[in-house]
Scaffold this active site. Structure first.
Site, mmCIF file in Angstrom:
data_model
loop_
_atom_site.group_PDB
_atom_site.id
_atom_site.type_symbol
_atom_site.label_atom_id
_atom_site.label_comp_id
_atom_site.label_asym_id
_atom_site.label_seq_id
_atom_site.Cartn_x
_atom_site.Cartn_y
_atom_site.Cartn_z
ATOM 1 N N SER A 233 97.577 -8.864 -40.814
ATOM 2 C CA SER A 233 98.410 -7.658 -40.733
ATOM 3 C C SER A 233 97.644 -6.482 -40.132
ATOM 4 C CB SER A 233 98.988 -7.294 -42.098
ATOM 5 O OG SER A 233 98.005 -7.321 -43.100
ATOM 6 N N HIS A 263 99.572 -15.569 -45.638
ATOM 7 C CA HIS A 263 99.076 -14.195 -45.865
ATOM 8 C C HIS A 263 99.854 -13.619 -47.058
ATOM 9 C CE1 HIS A 263 97.094 -10.514 -44.926
ATOM 10 N NE2 HIS A 263 97.739 -10.117 -43.833
ATOM 11 N N HIS A 309 90.512 -18.373 -49.338
ATOM 12 C CA HIS A 309 90.475 -17.146 -48.538
ATOM 13 C C HIS A 309 89.631 -17.369 -47.289
ATOM 14 C CE1 HIS A 309 90.170 -12.873 -47.541
ATOM 15 N NE2 HIS A 309 91.264 -12.756 -48.257
ATOM 16 N N ARG A 318 90.441 -8.389 -56.929
ATOM 17 C CA ARG A 318 91.819 -7.907 -57.133
ATOM 18 C C ARG A 318 92.526 -8.819 -58.141
ATOM 19 N NH1 ARG A 318 93.548 -7.951 -50.913
ATOM 20 N NH2 ARG A 318 92.646 -10.013 -51.187
ATOM 21 N N ASP A 364 96.895 -12.927 -54.500
ATOM 22 C CA ASP A 364 98.283 -13.328 -54.726
ATOM 23 C C ASP A 364 98.461 -14.261 -55.921
ATOM 24 O OD1 ASP A 364 99.235 -11.887 -52.505
ATOM 25 O OD2 ASP A 364 98.487 -13.449 -51.179
#
Ligand code: CMX
Length: 425
Positions: A233, A263, A309, A318, A364
Site C-alpha cells: 500500500s 496484505h 511476513h 502490533r 492481522d
C-alpha cells in the site's frame, strides 16, 4: 496557519538541505545489490527506497520516527499523525490545535453518499471506501493549485492540506460505509467535541457503554498507521504520488493494494479462518484439533492468514499489543481464546515448512477477534479500519516526499531474455 504546518515549514528546508548535502558527498556509494532471485522475487530485501516516517527492523518490528511501537500504544492517533510528520510528539497545545484543524475539515460531501446509493448493495466495503476517496478528488487543494501554476516549493503545503482534509473525513466516510453497507440505519453526525477515534465510534453507532470499544479503536488506529515504505500500500501510493497525482488518487491506489488477501485483507480472512475452526469443532477447538486444521489448510494449498511476513522475523509487536488488550478486556471470550490458542499452535506447525521464513503472527492475526467481541461482526469491513489508520502513514509519507522534492519513481525492468544475456545463461 496551523501550529503543525508552521512547524513543518520550519523543519523541512533544513531536512532537504541535509539530504542534498548527504547525496553530494555520498551519492555514488552502493547501498544494495540485487540478485536475479530478488528481481523475480518481489525485490524482497533490496534497499532502494527512502522512508523517514518509520522503519521495520526484522527483529524489532515497527519503529515510528525512532520510537518503538510498544512506547506508543497509549497515544492517540492524532498524536501519531503529528509524530509521523515532524518526528516529535505534540504537547497538549499542539495536539489541541491539530484536533481543531481536523474538526474544521471533517465534512464528507453529499455526492459521496449519492455515489454509494448508486453502487450495488453487495459491493465490498473496501470498494465503497476507496470509491469514496476517489470521488472526492475534485476537492484536492494540490490539483487545483497545480493547475493554477503552483511553484515546486509549495507542493508539500498543498499536499499537507489534502492530507489534513482527507484524514479529517475518513472516520465519517468509513462510518458511512459501515452503516450503508450493513443496513445499520441513517448516518450518525460527527460530534465536534470528540477526539478522532471516539467520534468514529460515535458515528459507527455500536454500543460502547464503558468506553472499552473506544480504547480498542484508539489502539487499532494507532497500530496500523505506518509500516515503512516498501509494503504494497505504501509503495503503490508513493509511486502514484511521485507522478504528482494528488493524495486522493495516490491514497485510493495504495488502499486498493491493502484490499488484497496477502496484505490488509488478511484480517478479514484471519477471523474467517478462526470462526471456521470453531464451527468445525463446535466451539473453541483443542490445540491438537487446531494443529490438525492448520496442517489441512496448508495441504489444501492455502495460506494461514495472519501468519508470516515479508520483513518481520519475530512476533509482530502490533499483535503483542492486541493480545495484551484482549487479555485485559475480553479474556473469557471464546473467539479471543481461540486466537490465543492459535498463537500457541500455528507457529509450531509453520516452522515445519522449510520455505516459510516467518512462522510468527502479524498484525492481522488478533485484531478481528477483538472487533468481533465488541459487536463489529461484519468482518468484510475490517480492512476499512486498517485503511483509516494506514492513511496516516501514507499521507505523511506523501507530504515528506513532496517537501524533499523526490522525483518520479522509475526503476528499470528487463525481459527474461535480457536477464539471461546479462548473467551469461
Ligand atoms: N501460510 C502458508 N504459507 C505461507 C505463509 C502462511 N502464513 N507465509 C508464507 N508462506 C509461504 C508463501 O506463500 C511462499 O510459498 P510459495 O513459495 O509456494 O509461493 C513461501 O511460504 C515463502 O514465503 P515467505 O518468503 O516466508 O513470505 P513472503 O514474503 O513471500 O510473503 C506474506 C509474506 C505476508 C504474503 C505471507 O507470509 C502470507 O501469505 N501470509 C498470510 C497472509 C497474511 O497474513 N498477510 C498479512 C501480512 C501483514 C499485512 O500486510 O497486513
Amino acid at each position: 496557519m496551523s501550529m503543525l504546518k508552521e512547524k513543518l515549514a520550519k523543519i523541512f528546508p533544513a531536512q532537504k538541505e541535509d539530504i542534498s548535502k548527504f547525496l553530494k558527498e555520498h551519492g555514488e556509494k552502493e547501498v544494495s545489490k540485487v540478485t536475479l532471485s530478488q528481481a523475480y522475487g518481489g525485490l524482497r530485501g533490496v534497499k532502494g527506497l527512502v522512508c523517514d516516517t518509520s522503519e521495520v527492523p526484522p527483529d524489532k518490528g515497527l519503529i515510528i520516527r525512532g520510537i518503538e511501537l510498544k512506547e506508543l500504544t497509549e497515544k492517540l492517533p492524532e498524536e501519531i499523525l503529528y509524530l509521523l510528520l515532524t518526528g516529535d510528539l505534540p504537547n497538549a497545545v499542539e495536539l489541541e490545535d491539530l484536533q481543531a484543524e481536523l474538526k474544521a475539515a471533517d465534512k464528507v460531501p453529499d455526492y459521496v453518499w449519492a455515489t454509494f446509493d448508486a453502487m450495488p448493495a453487495d459491493s465490498h466495503p473496501m470498494t465503497m471506501f476507496n470509491t469514496g476517496i476517489l470521488v472526492m478528488q475534485r476537492e484536492s487543494h494540490f490539483a487545483r493549485r497545480y493547475s493554477e501554476g503552483m511553484k515546486k516549493d509549495a507542493y508539500w503545503d498543498a499536499t499537507y492540506d489534502d492530507f489534513i482534509s482527507l484524514a479529517a473525513k475518513l472516520p465519517e466516510l468509513g462510518a458511512g460505509v459501515y452503516r450503508k453497507r450493513f443496513n445499520k440505519g441513517d448516518r450518525i453526525p460527527s460530534n465536534k467535541n470528540l477526539d478522532w477515534a471516539k467520534d468514529y465510534v460515535n458515528m459507527l453507532g455500536l454500543p460502547d457503554p464503558n468506553g472499552n470499544f473506544t480504547t480498542l479503536m484508539r489502539l487499532y488506529l494507532t497500530l496500523h498507521c505506518d509500516h515503512e515504505g516498501g509494503n504494497v500500500s505504501a509503495y503503490t501510493a508513493s509511486t502514484v504520488a511521485s507522478a504528482l497525482s494528488d493524495l486522493y488518487y495516490s491514497l485510493s491506489a495504495g488502499l486498493n493494494g491493502l484490499a488484497g488477501p496477502l496484505h490488509g485483507l488478511a484480517n478479514q480472512e484471519c477471523l474467517g479462518w478462526v470462526l471456521e475452526t470453531m464451527k468445525k469443532f463446535n466451539g473453541a477447538p483443542s490445540k491438537e484439533a487446531l494443529a490438525k486444521f492448520t496442517q489441512e489448510t496448508l495441504d489444501s494449498g492455502k495460506v494461514v492468514p495472519g501468519y508470516g511476513h515479508a520483513v518481520l522475523r519475530i512476533t509482530d509487536p502490533r499483535f503483542d499489543a492486541f493480545l495484551a488488550f484482549g487479555k485485559k478486556y475480553c479474556s473469557d471470550d471464546p473467539v479471543f481464546q481461540t486466537v490465543s490458542n492459535v498463537f500457541d499452535v500455528v507457529p509450531e506447525v509453520l516452522k515445519t515448512v522449510q520455505k516459510i521464513k516467518d512462522p510468527w503472527p502479524n498484525v492481522d492475526a488478533g485484531s478481528g477477534a477483538l472487533l468481533y467481541h465488541f459487536g463489529m461482526t461484519e468482518f468484510s469491513y475490517y480492512t476499512v479500519l486498517f485503511s483509516i489508520s494506514r492513511a496516516l502513514g501514507i499521507g505523511a509519507q506523501a507530504v515528506v516526499a513532496r517537501a524533499m522534492g523526490y522525483p518520479i519513481t522509475r526503476p528499470k525492468s528487463l525481459p527474461t531474455g535480457a536477464y539471461k544475456k546479462l548473467v551469461g545463461a
